[in-house]
Design a protein around this motif. Structure first.
Motif, short mmCIF file in Angstrom:
data_model
loop_
_atom_site.label_atom_id
_atom_site.label_comp_id
_atom_site.label_asym_id
_atom_site.label_seq_id
_atom_site.Cartn_x
_atom_site.Cartn_y
_atom_site.Cartn_z
N UNK A 16 25.01 18.71 32.21
CA UNK A 16 26.14 19.53 32.58
C UNK A 16 26.55 20.49 31.47
N UNK A 17 25.96 20.39 30.31
CA UNK A 17 26.34 21.29 29.22
C UNK A 17 25.92 22.71 29.54
N UNK A 18 26.73 23.69 29.20
CA UNK A 18 26.34 25.09 29.48
C UNK A 18 25.14 25.49 28.62
N UNK A 19 24.38 26.41 29.17
CA UNK A 19 23.21 26.90 28.44
C UNK A 19 23.66 27.67 27.21
N UNK A 20 22.91 27.59 26.12
CA UNK A 20 23.29 28.34 24.91
C UNK A 20 23.31 29.85 25.18
N UNK A 21 24.19 30.52 24.47
CA UNK A 21 24.27 31.98 24.57
C UNK A 21 23.09 32.62 23.84
N UNK A 22 22.77 33.87 24.15
CA UNK A 22 21.63 34.52 23.47
C UNK A 22 21.75 34.52 21.95
N UNK A 116 19.57 39.53 12.47
CA UNK A 116 20.85 39.57 11.74
C UNK A 116 21.82 40.55 12.39
N UNK A 117 21.33 41.68 12.89
CA UNK A 117 22.22 42.63 13.58
C UNK A 117 22.82 42.01 14.83
N UNK A 118 22.04 41.22 15.55
CA UNK A 118 22.56 40.54 16.73
C UNK A 118 23.68 39.56 16.35
N UNK A 119 23.49 38.85 15.26
CA UNK A 119 24.51 37.88 14.82
C UNK A 119 25.78 38.60 14.41
N UNK A 120 25.65 39.71 13.70
CA UNK A 120 26.84 40.47 13.31
C UNK A 120 27.57 41.01 14.53
N UNK A 121 26.83 41.48 15.53
CA UNK A 121 27.47 42.03 16.73
C UNK A 121 28.23 40.94 17.48
N UNK A 122 27.65 39.77 17.60
CA UNK A 122 28.35 38.70 18.32
C UNK A 122 29.57 38.22 17.54
#
Length: 371
Positions: A16-22, A116-122
């Motif tokens: 039942x746990x939600x799927x991880x985000x991108x 790293x850019x994806x992590x900064x954006x999130x």
């Protein structure tokens, strides 16, 4: 027919746990790239441990920055153990098998800068949502001693954060969100309605004082009926017509408020109880409008952040537009609560006395002698 085996409680919880985000996979890929080649730390730009959405990932990144990189011949089990031992006191859930999972999750170590850019954006999205939530909480907290001032300061903090974000993410075309979020309805509690009724009655009794309240607009009222009555009062003053309960009743009839909005008897009863001054009730109404606008702005920004399709620049642009609505109301609130001091005519300056000095030089007179 054999019956299916019952599922254990812990198995149901895992399913039942939600799927991880991108961003979870971006964090895994970046850490895997750094575990394979820690020299990629020089390629990823500014990135902090608290930029990670997963606490364990952030602590592992902190450990990677603290641990001296190995030689040019690649990583070794000793180096990996050192990284793990450095991170584990702050993230006990980290294990050696999970480090191998991170390495396998990285498709291209050379793409570390993109991860790293994806992590900064999130992280920017989560931080903006947090600022918006703080604005909403401040606007709703009636226990604060200086409620409106605290809300204004929180809005300034949000604006400053947006200015900081704009320097980190490059603009690009198509900077508006896809669908604007709905505007929440105003909370029309009885206290707010009473203040609006008292304003209408007092402004009718003292139209001269009400004529100075150009900072109060119909959109500031919580009830549409009271907003229309204020429009009628304003129209009477602007036309130079007399203002009293009967003239306002006649104006209300022409604005379609009778009989669907209020009956003549009810309107005359409402106008028969003036209390205090129009400015007092006007400021109260404007303060409620400012707090309600702050909550609406926070709700809009939160809705933008909850849409994963919006890029950081889209979030910045849309949030600034939302704050502009609050800024316009703040200007009128400041005008109401800090009226401009009328300028007094300055006395004419007397010329300064001449300074002592040598007498002016004059040309000698030429005397002509007759021939």
């Amino acid at each position: 027919m054999p019956q299916p085996e019952p599922r254990h409680a812990h198995e149901a919880d895992l399913d039942d746990r939600p799927a991880p985000a991108p961003v979870h996979y971006a964090e895994q890929s970046l850490l895997g790239a750094l575990l394979l080649d820690p020299h990629h730390l020089d390629d990823i730009g500014t990135l902090e441990p608290d930029h990670f959405s997963d606490h364990g990932h952030g602590e592992l990144f902190r450990a990677l920055r603290k641990t001296p990189a190995p030689g040019p011949h690649g990583t070794s089990p000793v180096w990996l153990n050192t990284v793990l031992d450095t991170a584990r006191p702050h993230a006990p859930g980290l294990t050696a098998p999970y480090l191998h999972t991170l390495v396998q999750a990285c498709p291209r170590p050379s793409h570390a800068a993109a991860y790293a850019r994806m992590i900064r954006a999130d992280h920017a999205r989560r931080s903006l949502r947090s600022h918006a939530q703080h604005l909403a909480q401040t606007a709703m907290d009636t226990t604060l001693p200086h409620h409106v001032q605290a809300t204004v300061r929180q809005a300034d903090a949000l604006a400053q954060f947006l200015d900081d974000l704009s320097g980190r993410f490059a603009p690009h075309p198509g900077s508006l969100p896809r669908i604007p979020p709905p505007v929440p309805a105003r909370n029309t509690n009885e206290d707010a309605l009473d203040e609006e009724r008292l304003l209408i009655a007092t402004a009718t009794a003292h139209p001269g004082e009400a004529s100075q309240m150009r900072w109060l607009l119909p959109e500031d009222f919580a009830h549409a009926l009271h907003a229309t009555l204020w429009q009628g009062l304003t129209a009477l003053r602007q036309r130079g017509d007399p203002v009293d309960p009967i003239t306002l009743l006649w104006e209300a009839q022409h604005r379609g408020l009778l009989p669907h909005g209020i009956t003549p008897t009810q309107l005359l009863a409402l106008l028969s109880t003036p209390v205090a001054s129009p400015e007092h009730w006007g400021e109260r109404i404007l303060e409620r409008a400012l707090l309600a606008r702050a909550q609406a702005v926070a709700a809009r920004i939160t809705a933008y952040c909850d849409d994963p399709a919006n890029s950081p620049h889209q979030l910045i642009t849309s949030s600034r537009r939302a704050l502009a609505d609050l800024t316009a109301l703040r200007s009128r609130w400041h005008q109401a609560t800090h009226p401009a001091v009328p300028r007094t005519a300055r006395p004419a300056r007397t010329p300064a006395p001449p300074r002592a000095g040598p007498p002016p030089r004059t040309a000698p007179l030429t005397v002509r002698t007759p021939r």
